[in-house]
Every structure is written in structure tokens, then in C-alpha cells.
Design an enzyme around this catalytic site. Structure first.
Site, short mmCIF file in Angstrom:
data_model
loop_
_atom_site.label_atom_id
_atom_site.label_comp_id
_atom_site.label_asym_id
_atom_site.label_seq_id
_atom_site.Cartn_x
_atom_site.Cartn_y
_atom_site.Cartn_z
N PHE A 74 0.85 -1.17 0.00
CA PHE A 74 0.00 0.00 0.00
C PHE A 74 0.89 1.23 0.00
O PHE A 74 2.10 1.12 0.21
CB PHE A 74 -0.89 -0.02 1.25
N GLN A 84 -7.05 14.99 4.03
CA GLN A 84 -6.47 14.11 3.02
C GLN A 84 -7.34 14.07 1.78
O GLN A 84 -8.56 13.89 1.85
CB GLN A 84 -6.33 12.69 3.54
N HIS A 117 -7.81 11.88 -1.39
CA HIS A 117 -7.46 10.58 -1.97
C HIS A 117 -7.22 10.76 -3.45
O HIS A 117 -8.03 11.38 -4.14
CB HIS A 117 -8.59 9.58 -1.73
N LEU A 170 -15.03 6.33 -4.14
CA LEU A 170 -13.67 5.87 -3.90
C LEU A 170 -13.25 4.71 -4.78
O LEU A 170 -14.00 3.75 -4.98
CB LEU A 170 -13.55 5.44 -2.44
N GLU A 198 -6.95 2.40 -2.94
CA GLU A 198 -5.50 2.35 -3.15
C GLU A 198 -5.08 0.93 -3.49
O GLU A 198 -4.05 0.70 -4.12
CB GLU A 198 -4.82 2.80 -1.86
N ARG A 240 -0.45 9.20 -0.18
CA ARG A 240 -1.57 9.80 -0.89
C ARG A 240 -1.41 11.28 -1.20
O ARG A 240 -1.82 11.72 -2.27
CB ARG A 240 -2.84 9.61 -0.07
N HIS A 279 -11.03 12.87 1.36
CA HIS A 279 -11.22 11.47 1.75
C HIS A 279 -11.14 11.24 3.24
O HIS A 279 -11.87 10.42 3.79
CB HIS A 279 -10.18 10.62 1.03
N ARG A 286 -2.21 10.61 6.29
CA ARG A 286 -2.44 9.25 6.77
C ARG A 286 -2.05 8.24 5.69
O ARG A 286 -2.35 8.42 4.51
CB ARG A 286 -3.90 9.06 7.12
N SER A 290 -6.11 3.79 8.88
CA SER A 290 -7.33 4.29 9.52
C SER A 290 -8.13 3.16 10.14
O SER A 290 -8.56 3.25 11.29
CB SER A 290 -8.20 5.06 8.53
#
Lengths: 289, 317, 557
Positions: free
Chosen positions: C113, C226, C228, C238, C241, C272, C337, C372, C377
Site C-alpha cells: 500500500f 487528506q 485521496h 472511492l 488504493e 496519498r 477522503h 495518513r 485508519s
């Protein structure tokens, strides 16, 4: 037009009028039906709940029989149609099941190849025979008779397996009725359930289903209801008096088979078509025509 | 993308104002991508702030916006307006069925949740594992059946359109039973197949195979298929209810004759209660429709019996 | 009067985990949520949850990646706690029945990730949030956690720095209730709906953070929003990722894998903030499609892999963007996001107010700092949800009920009545639209002074406008217009704080990027922002960052 003919069990016992009227219209329209006399019952969705592999192999055998004859299968029962198409859809999309099934069939020297098409009479008339051609054969149009088509479940859902028409807005019955000179009636319940699958298990619920949808058709001014499934016919005609008695109101809506409706329009005699075999009398409707 | 207008006919009911339900018509400018939810938001913000409906994710995963669109339960956020207009001319929007109406398109889902709860819908996990630092070893294949069933977002569409549920309030419904299957199929559930005996009481045999739950489920969970599997398990466990007897009678008839003989099927399922339908049987006999309980086997019955033998062997494995 | 030891506001992962823990510790706990629990925004998370499970991985590495990812704003002691506890948290979820995707050997699978030096993101295809939310909800039912479903919390009741409970509307009846509790855990999520382009659900309106702010509690780091990188063009739904984790490429209109220019080492799997800025730059410099989006290309992954690992994304792309990722690239653009900021807490959810706790996205510990990492999260929610639940239960056991003041309930009832009865006024939807576009355009991915000042003016004007807003529906029962209007109030309050923080912070760090101050300035700005409500708007102050192991360094990928 030539088919491997799968009449199903009910047409050969409690609905002989379905079997006979189908033979008559086939003859009239030049459709050759070669009956699969050695085929087993399709299981009606019930065998599947005893042993699902058994259900698959029994039906695959029927498919293999037709493939050996080089013919597609014609059904006259929605339940047979729905069950067989579901089995076929599973086989065609699950290579492991396909393999296992053919292993079993090999023991009786048979093989399912995945080529056969399975069609209900309703679809065959529209797709293979053609409505335009059928209209030309109509001798006794249904003279604006208000007819409520009861599609029921198995001929429409699940859509992925049956792949014929939208269950949300099906039109084949309406088109056929119109082609035969009748007037299709809209009512709530035409694609809902007649209750037959739970008739022996939860009788009062099945009666309520049948009486509700029959009554809806009646309230929508239908003169007649037509069904493509002899199991629906059992629930809607055979048990109508008991259903209405439980409901506490009269319905008295005659329910006939698809083949009888077509047969009448083609000019065949009602008596030969078995119009007098029903529990709810069709006499009044026949008089009106 | 063409700009068109669509007619929305929406059921309205405000318990503080309305004596009964009514329908209101709204016209909305639409494009090819617009969903029913987009249109409802548009109507609410531009035309009628009093229209109440549930919504949250607008992407088909939270399950909030389930409602009837042109008489079938769907997620509003995953229902395209142009498709509805093509099929039905207008867009009829109503609250879900089988649940009491609170207001407009908002139903009281407590009935639905109660039915879910009847299936003790949680994994009974092995608490000797508590504090252990290792996961249960499972393959993706072992999780496959549970995985599909766990896609359920509890939207209520299947419950709304379930025909059996309309007439039988004891039937727990498709979502509840599908959830039970999700747990039965999970090797980590300590109860597992022992969840099945209780299901007869939840209406396991009341499902009428209308397949509406399959066609209306926005997540392709196929609850009716789960019910069939649970029935097969129940049957295997020696279920003695009418439903199981019916299955037994069916299989028996086919094994012996290849076909369904209604007479024997009837007698075996209904037993002495056959007497209720004596009048009917008589009428049928008069019309030549009563099958005799002495059926002849179909040709090549041996093939059919071989298949029975084979299938039972496979099942035992 | 409704009375419990512990009340949890919000029924997402953090809230339910806290409730389960509190109940286990013997507290009389109830969860209050404006949605049915399974509708919570946690349900929408897709990509995965991080844990250093691999043999060649370690909590130290995970900690470092997180801190670097945070652009060194994260409080390092808290990050250590989170990463050390991660394996336990994931295994617990698995024991409870979570259906994680597996490796062939049966272990929980992990994939790479953004910003991670090791593939440590555990996942359930691309519906990890749904799977975890379902699992935790099931267990909360098993543990008999009581729920108040479709109750909308409107204000916190705090007296002499002690939390007494809250006021809430029972949505079905419209009745405004007083809810007395010895301890309140805020777990009501983030504030995405402040922005018009957000991946967040329509319900993610910052209620918990705003209630804390309105109760006089300073809220932390709100300017760190943030964006995304990959949301569907048009709907901003969304696209996880995970799609890049499985090997997807980001391509501009010239056919380039442009991340080469911005993060030559990590490419598409840079953190991100870096990827979002890269995409935004490509678009504004004319190398995007229709000046709106770039492509996320998954075709080379093949249908089988897409169906196995990214089935949700495939469906979403087909349905909401008209594109089948097996055959065509997906049109994507960045959108809001995640809210890194929130109610300031320590490592056990403790806030500056006695008896008030916070966990999940609405809390700011801070473990995410200025940016983040994906997968952190979901981890944050279960690790700190558990700790907050335990702490709140412990507190409630010791604390004595001090009674619930009458005035707050009366005030709330009056306020809501006034709102309901106002016949004419400004439409809430119009205010929301204006707020959303101001925020995205002026306080978005690239910020600078003039835009910030415009935003201050615009938001101030909107705050005046909302004083005359009309709900346009005076019914009590299930009045969703009322709820939306109250949510808008929360959103505007937070918008004001975000703008103030962004304008004040004259540096670029993590997701906060200023074109007029493009460099990170540790000398002046290695500190957290705190904003407290005053009559003249948010008053800002700052507090230091806790640094333990890792000295701030240049952040390149």
C-alpha cells in the site's frame, strides 16, 4: 420445427388436457415433437433440496438424450423450464461440476456436451415459429377477451439462468395474447407466485397467495387467466374453490393452459382441447366467444 | 448525453398531516447517468424539502436507500433513471413492502432486524483462541460460500419483495436465512450445522421459490439458493417436517418410476390429511385427471436408479 | 431521562469496538447513532488494514513508515502503540469471523500500500470496511450492546470541564432527549461533506468534532485534510488504493506513467498526498483528460485478478463511470477522503474534558499527523476504539453521577423549534453547495494566501446566512431536512476552523500544501494546531509534537 419434447410429469397425470392440447396445436402448426419418454422428472426444484448433485445429473441426462437426437428441448411447464435452465447454467459456468457430472453420466454411457437449447413453448412460438406467422393461422380470434397472463416465477427468474426476457417488464405473453386477438390485462401479481411449491407444506399460505392474485386479476376485469405452468394450474384452478373458500370471497376465474388458448384461436375444438377438464368452468367464457 | 425530463410519481405520507397515503408527481431534468437517488436529492433540495428518505453512501454498499422503484425493491443509488423510463415510461417510487411505513419512503425496519436476530446472526467463535496470536488457517476456497453470503448489506430489498413473507409472518425471510448459511458455511463457527434444526421454526420450508430475493438483491447474494442448501442439510439431518417429507416422497417417486406420481407423492407427504381433499380427488377422477397410485416406471429406469446410487455415494463422501 | 455509564456516539468500527470493550469491562454502555450501525461510513472502506505480521516486517518498520508518511507530524509514542498492537487487533478480528483474503498457505494475505516499505495491508478483496463492520456489528449484538438507532446527537453537555452527557433527537419521533452519561465516547467519524468533492458518504458531516468544538474543546490539526488520489470522475466514489497495490498504473493523456516525475522510487504507491498533488498537477498543466481526470489502468492485471481482488472497484467503475476496468482505464481524480484532525486525545482516548473520550477518525491523537497512510485508519479505529472503551468504562466505574443540568436540553429544544418554525429563509442546500465549492477550490489540494483569505470571507458570509436558514419542513417525525440543516451547521463550523488553520500554517507539510510556502519548515511549524471557539471565530494555538525514535528528515519517495 422439430424438438425433443419434454412434457414433464404433471402433463402426463393431473393435467392431461395440457398434454393433449399441446399435441393438437403442434400438429396444426407443423411442429414435430419427439417425446423424451425415458427422461426423468426434472425434480421441480425439490430434488435439489434432497441431493443437489443428483438433481444436476438427472437433468444433465435429459440434456444428453436430446443432444444424442440432435434436437433442442421443448418444455410446456415453467417449472421444468426454470429448473433445467438453472442446472444447465450452473453446468456451463462451473467446469468442475461439468466434469463431475459427465463422470457420473459416463457410468451410463452418456455425455452432456453443452450444446442443447431448452425452450418453453411460449418462447418457441414467438422466437421459432414467429408471431406474424401465427397470426396468419388464427381462425377464431379471441375477440377482445380480457385475459390475465400469469407468468409466475420459474419462467422469468433468475434472469441470469433463463436469459429470455426481463422479469421486471416481461412482454411475451402480452404479445401472444394480442396476436391471438385477446386483450391482455395488467394486475398486481402476474409475475408473483401461485403458491404451488408450498401447497403440500403450508397449505393455507399457498391458498392465500393463489386467492390474492386470482382476485387481483378478477378485479382488473379479467375474463380468463392463462398460465404456462401446470403446477401453477394446479394451485390456481384445481384448488381455486378451496382457496376462495378460505379467503371468504368468490373468485370464479377460469384458468387455462397456454396451449389451450393457442389451440382455440387456431380453430381447434374446445372439447378436444380439454376445456371441460377444469375445476372452474370455462363454459361462460366459451359462450362469449 | 441528452438532457431530458422524467416524471417521478412518489408515494407521500406524513403521519402528522396525511390521513392516508397519496402520490405526488415531480418533473426532473435528467441525463443518462442520473440515478434515482440523484433525482430524489434534486427533488428534495429544489422542489420539496419535506420528502423524506434514507441515504448515505450513494455507492451501493451501505444499504440505506432501498425502496421500490416501479414496483420492485432496489437501491435508489444503483437504479438508473433512463433505464426505468425506458422500461416503464415514468418512475414510480414507493417505500419497501413487508415493513410498516413511517413516512414517505422511510419504513420501520425493526421487523426486518428482528427476523435477522432470530438466526443468532453472529459467529460463535472459539474463545480458547482468545489471546492467541495466530489466525485460523483458512483458504479462499473454504471462505467462498460464506464470502458471497457475507456480501449482504442488509438493505431489505429481498425481504420487501419476498412473496412468502407477505402471507406468512412467521417466515424469517431470505436475509435472515442467508445469514444463517453464511455462518453454517464458516469453518470457524462452533455451532455450524447445529444451527439448522432451529430453522424449521424460522420457516425454512415456507419459502415458495419465487426467486424475487435473487432478482432484487443488489449484491447477488442469492438467498433462495442458501435456503435450498439449508433445506438439504436439514433433510440430511433427519428433518421430519412436512417440507422434508415432501422432499423424501419426491425422491422416492423418481427413484422408483422416474417420474413424479402425484398420488403417491400426495399420500406420502400429507398422510392421513389426504382426507381433506377427498372431494377434489373425486372430481378429478370424474374428469379423468386423478393419477393412480400404481405408476409404471419410464423406459431405461435403470439408468435413473444408477444415477441415484452414484449421487448418494458422492454425497456420503 | 436516558442514563447510562457510557454512551458512544457513532456506530462505526471505532464506536462499536469501544462499546464492546466497555461492556466487557462491565460498564452499562449504549451506542447512539444517527444511522443504523451497518450503514456507518466504516462500511465503505475498501482497501485494507495494516499490521506488521510478516516475518520480515516489524512494528518498528511500520512505525517508521507511518511517521514518515505523516511528514513527521504524528506523535511518535502513539504511533508505536498502534503498530505494536496491530497484530493482536487483526488476529482478534479474524477470530471473530472477518473474512480476510488469504495466501495459499491459509494465512491472512497482505498487499503493498502507499508509503509502506513492506506489503503489510491485510484485506478482504476490496470490501475490507464492509467485512470488518459486519464482523464487529455481529459481535456487538452477541455481546448485547444496546443501541439507540437513528438518534442524532446535537450537542455535548459539559459543565465545569466535566462531561455530563449530550442532547439528541430521536429521528423517528423528532423528540429532543437528554442523554445522561458518566462517560461519552465520540466516534462519529470525519467531516468529508465539508467539501463538494469527497469520497465520504452524505452522512459524514463532522458531527462529533463539531460538537466538541462547540462545547469549547480545542480541536486539533483540522487543516490537514487528506485528498485521496483516485476517486471516480463524476461521482467521486472511492477507488481503493488497493488497485494500485495490486499493480495498477496512473497514466496521463500523453500515455505517461507520470508518477516517475514525482516519486521515482515508490511510483503509484507513494503516500496519498504526493500522488494527489501529482495528479492535480498533471491536470492543471494540461496533461489530463478533459481538464478533469487522468487514467487508472488495471487492464494488465487481467480479468481473473481483478475479479478476485478488486471486484467492488470493477462494479463501481462499470456502474458509476461506464467503464469496465478489464477493458478500459478508469477515469479518476482526487477528492477529499479523510480528516486527519479532530478531537485531541491521548493514547487512551482521553480528551481535555473529564469523562469525554474520542476514537476513530473524529479523534486526533495524532497517529496520522499531516498525512495518513492507507490501511492505517481501519487499524486506528480498532486499536484506539478498544483503548477508549476500556478507559471510559474504568472512569465510569469510579465516577459518581453528578446530575444533568436542565438548561442545555431546554436550549436545544428551543433552538430546534425555532429552526422548524422559520417559514422563509435561505435554503440549506444552497449554503452547502457554496461551502463545498469554496472549500475544494480555495482550501483544497493546493493552497495559498489569497485563496485562503477569500475562503475566510466566503465562509464567514455563509455562517451569517445559515442564521436565517429555513428547514422548509416543520414536521417532527423523521424530518431529514432538519437533520441536514443541523449537519450543515456542524460542517460550517469545521470549515471555518479548517480555513483558519490552513491560512495560518505558512509551510507545506503532508496533505497541507501551500504554493506560496512550498517547503516544510520544521523550525517554525513542527507543531500541532489547536483551534478553540470564540465569539470572533476560531482562536489558534499550538502544541509540540512528541518525537521519540525518528528525527524528522527529508521526505522523498
Amino acid at each position: 420445427m422439430k424438438y425433443a419434447y419434454y412434457p414433464g410429469c404433471v402433463a402426463k397425470s393431473t393435467a392431461p388436457e395440457l398434454y393433449n392440447s399441446t399435441a393438437l396445436i403442434a400438429q396444426k402448426l407443423g411442429i414435430e415433437l419427439v417425446e423424451l419418454t425415458a427422461a426423468s422428472c426434472c425434480g421441480a426444484g425439490v430434488t435439489n433440496e434432497g441431493n443437489s448433485f443428483l438433481n444436476t445429473v438427472l437433468n444433465a441426462r435429459t440434456f444428453a438424450m436430446a443432444e444424442n437426437m440432435g434436437l433442442n428441448i421443448l418444455t410446456i411447464c415453467s417449472t421444468c423450464q426454470g429448473v433445467m435452465r438453472q442446472v444447465q447454467w450452473q453446468l456451463d459456468n462451473d467446469p468442475k461440476l461439468f466434469g463431475k457430472t459427465n463422470e457420473a453420466l459416463a457410468e451410463i454411457n452418456m455425455k452432456y456436451q453443452g450444446r442443447v437449447k431448452i425452450k418453453h413453448l411460449l418462447w418457441a412460438l414467438i422466437e421459432d415459429y414467429g408471431l406474424d406467422k401465427l397470426v396468419q393461422q388464427v381462425v377464431k380470434p379471441l375477440k377482445g377477451l380480457k385475459i390475465a397472463p400469469f407468468y409466475g416465477c420459474y419462467i422469468l427468474r433468475p434472469v441470469e439462468a433463463l436469459q429470455y426476457e426481463s422479469h421486471e417488464k416481461p412482454t411475451s405473453f402480452e404479445r401472444l395474447i394480442t396476436a391471438l386477438g385477446g386483450e391482455p390485462v395488467e394486475y398486481d401479481g402476474k409475475t408473483k407466485c401461485c403458491g404451488f411449491p408450498i401447497l403440500f407444506v403450508q397449505r393455507s399460505t399457498a391458498f392465500e397467495m393463489a386467492s390474492t392474485y386470482l382476485n387481483n386479476a378478477r378485479q382488473a376485469k379479467a375474463d380468463l387467466m392463462v398460465t404456462p405452468c401446470p403446477l401453477c394450474h394446479i394451485s390456481l384452478d384445481l384448488y381455486q374453490k378451496k382457496a376462495q373458500s378460505q379467503a371468504g370471497f368468490d373468485i370464479n376465474l377460469p384458468v387455462i393452459h397456454l396451449s389451450q388458448m393457442v389451440g382455440y384461436a387456431l380453430g381447434l375444438e374446445p372439447e378436444k382441447l380439454g376445456f371441460s377438464k377444469h375445476m372452474i368452468s370455462t363454459a361462460k367464457v366459451l359462450r362469449e366467444l | 448525453m441528452t438532457a431530458q425530463e422524467a416524471v417521478f410519481r412518489i408515494l407521500r405520507y406524513n403521519p402528522e398531516r396525511d390521513a392516508s397515503r397519496r402520490y405526488e408527481t415531480y418533473r426532473v431534468k435528467i441525463d443518462n447517468r442520473m440515478t434515482v437517488l440523484d433525482a430524489l436529492e434534486d427533488i428534495k433540495h429544489e422542489q420539496d424539502a419535506s420528502l423524506s428518505f434514507r441515504r448515505s453512501c450513494r455507492s451501493g454498499i451501505c444499504g440505506s436507500c432501498a425502496m421500490k422503484v416501479n414496483s420492485l425493491a432496489k437501491l435508489a443509488c444503483k437504479t438508473r433513471v433512463v433505464t426505468e423510463v425506458e422500461n416503464h415510461g415514468e418512475v414510480l417510487v414507493e417505500p419497501m413492502d413487508n415493513m410498516p411505513l413511517i413516512r414517505d419512503l422511510v419504513v420501520d425496519m425493526n421487523e426486518f432486524w428482528r427476523e435477522i436476530d432470530r438466526g443468532t446472526p453472529w459467529l460463535e467463535w472459539d474463545n480458547t483462541l482468545e489471546g492467541s496470536s495466530k489466525e485460523n488457517l483458512l483458504t479462499n476456497e473454504q471462505q467462498q460460500v460464506s464470502g458471497r453470503l457475507a456480501d449482504c448489506i442488509m438493505c431489505g430489498c429481498c425481504f420487501s419483495d419476498c412473496v412468502s413473507r407477505i402471507f406468512d409472518k412467521n417466515f424469517a425471510g431470505p436475509a435472515s436465512l442467508a445469514k444463517v448459511h453464511r455462518l453454517v458455511a464458516d469453518p470457524r463457527d462452533k455451532v455450524g450445522a447445529n444451527r439448522v434444526p432451529a430453522l424449521v421454526g424460522l420457516g425454512l420450508w415456507a419459502c415458495t421459490h419465487c426467486y424475487f430475493c435473487w432478482s432484487q438483491c443488489p449484491r447477488d447474494v442469492r438467498p433462495v439458493a442458501a435456503i435450498s442448501v439449508l433445506r438439504a442439510l436439514s433433510f440430511k439431518q433427519g428433518d421430519e417436517s412436512h417440507g422434508a417429507r415432501h422432499v423424501n416422497a419426491f425422491m422416492n417417486s423418481i427413484e422408483r418410476t422416474g417420474m413424479l406420481n402425484e398420488a403417491t407423492l400426495y399420500l406420502r407427504t400429507m398422510g392421513w390429511t389426504t382426507i381433506r381433499d377427498f372431494d377434489l380427488i373425486l372430481k378429478m377422477a370424474v374428469k379423468g385427471k386423478a393419477p393412480l397410485p400404481f405408476p409404471r416406471p419410464v423406459p431405461k429406469i435403470d439408468e435413473i436408479r444408477s444415477i441415484f446410487r452414484l449421487a448418494h455415494e458422492v454425497k456420503e463422501k | 431521562m436516558i442514563k447510562h455509564d457510557v454512551i458512544v456516539v457513532g456506530a462505526g468500527l471505532a464506536g462499536l469496538r469501544a462499546a464492546i470493550e466497555a461492556r466487557e469491562k462491565g460498564a452499562d454502555v449504549a451506542v447512539l447513532s444517527k444511522l443504523h450501525p451497518v450503514r456507518s461510513h466504516s462500511d465503505q472502506a475498501q482497501g485494507g488494514i495494516n499490521a506488521p505480521l510478516g516475518e520480515d516486517d516489524s512494528w518498528e518498520k511500520h512505525t517508521f513508515d507511518t511517521i514518515k508518511g505523516s511528514d513527521y507530524l504524528a506523535d511518535q509514542d502513539a504511533v508505536e502503540v498502534m503498530c505494536k498492537d496491530a497484530p493482536r487487533a487483526i488476529i482478534e478480528l479474524e477470530h471473530w469471523g472477518a473474512l480476510f483474503t488469504r495466501f495459499d498457505n491459509g494465512r491472512i494475505a497482505q498487499r503493498p500500500f502507499g508509503g509502506a516499505g513492506f506489503p503489510r495491508t491485510c484485506f478482504a478483496a476490496d470490501k475490507t470496511g464492509h467485512v470488518l463492520q459486519t464482523t464487529i456489528f455481529e459481535q456487538s449484538r452477541k455481546n448485547g450492546v444496546q443501541m439507540y438507532e437513528e438518534w442524532f446527537a446535537t450537542s455535548l453537555v459539559v459543565e465545569d470541564n466535566v462531561c455530563k452527557g449530550l442532547t439528541a433527537i430521536e429521528i423517528v419521533t423528532g423528540e429532543v432527549h437528554a442523554v445522561e452519561a458518566k462517560a461519552v465516547i465520540l466516534a462519529a467519524g470525519g467531516a468529508g461533506q465539508v467539501y463538494n468533492k469527497t469520497s465520504n458518504s452524505l452522512s459524514t458531516t463532522g458531527d462529533g468534532i463539531a460538537m466538541a468544538y462547540n462545547a469549547g474543546i480545542p480541536i486539533e490539526d483540522m487543516e490537514f485534510v487528506q485528498f485521496h488520489p483516485t476517486t471516480l470522475y463524476g461521482s467521486n466514489i472511492l477507488v481503493s488504493e488497493g488497485a494500485r497495490g495490486e499493480g495498477g498504473y496512473l497514466v496521463n493523456a500523453q500515455g505517461e506513467r507520470f508518477m516517475k516525475k514525482y516519486a521515482p522510487d515508490k511510483m503509484e504507491l507513494a503516500p496519498r498526498d504526493i500522488v494527489a498533488r501529482a495528479i492535480e498537477t498533471e491536470i492543471t498543466e494540461g496533461r489530463g483528460f478533459a481538464n478533469e481526470y487522468v487514467h487508472l489502468d488495471l487492464r494488465h492485471l487481467g480479468e481473473a485478478k481483478i475479479n478476485e481482488r478488486l471486484p467492488t472497484i470493477r462494479e463501481l467503475a462499470i456502474y458509476f463511470a461506464g467503464v469496465d476496468p478489464v477493458k478500459e482505464p478508469i477515469p479518476i481524480q482526487p477528492a477529499q477522503h479523510y480528516t486527519m484532525g479532530g478531537v485531541p486525545t491521548g493514547m487512551n482516548g482521553v480528551t481535555p474534558v473529564k469523562g469525554l473520550y474520542a476514537a476513530g477518525e473524529c479523534a486526533c491523537i495524532s497517529v496520522h499527523g499531516a498525512n495518513r497512510l492507507g490501511g492505517n485508519s481501519l487499524l486506528d479505529t480498532v486499536v484506539f476504539g478498544k483503548r477508549a472503551g476500556a478507559k471510559a468504562a474504568e472512569y465510569a466505574k469510579e465516577a459518581s453521577a453528578t446530575g444533568f443540568p436542565e438548561k442545555p436540553l431546554q436550549n436545544e429544544q428551543k433552538r430546534i423549534e425555532t429552526l422548524l418554525n422559520r417559514k422563509d429563509g435561505v435554503k440549506a442546500s444552497e449554503i452547502k453547495r457554496a461551502m463545498g465549492s469554496t472549500m475544494f477550490d480555495k482550501v483544497g489540494i493546493f493552497r495559498q494566501k489569497r485563496d485562503g483569505e477569500t475562503a475566510v470571507k466566503n465562509v464567514a458570509a455563509l455562517k451569517r446566512q445559515i442564521e436565517t436558514v429555513s428547514v422548509m419542513d416543520s414536521s417532527r417525525k423523521f424530518n431529514t431536512s432538519l437533520i441536514e440543516t443541523l449537519e450543515l451547521g456542524f460542517e460550517l463550523d469545521l470549515a471555518e476552523v479548517i480555513v483558519a488553520g490552513a491560512l495560518a500554517r505558512k509551510e507545506s507539510r503532508g496533505a497541507h500544501h501551500r504554493t506560496d510556502y512550498p517547503k516544510r519548515d520544521d523550525d517554525k511549524w513542527l507543531k500541532h494546531t489547536l483551534a478553540v471557539r470564540t465569539a470572533d471565530g476560531p482562536k489558534l494555538s499550538y502544541k509540540p509534537v512528541t518525537i521519540t525514535r525518528f528525527k524528522p528528515e527529508a521526505r522523498g519517495y
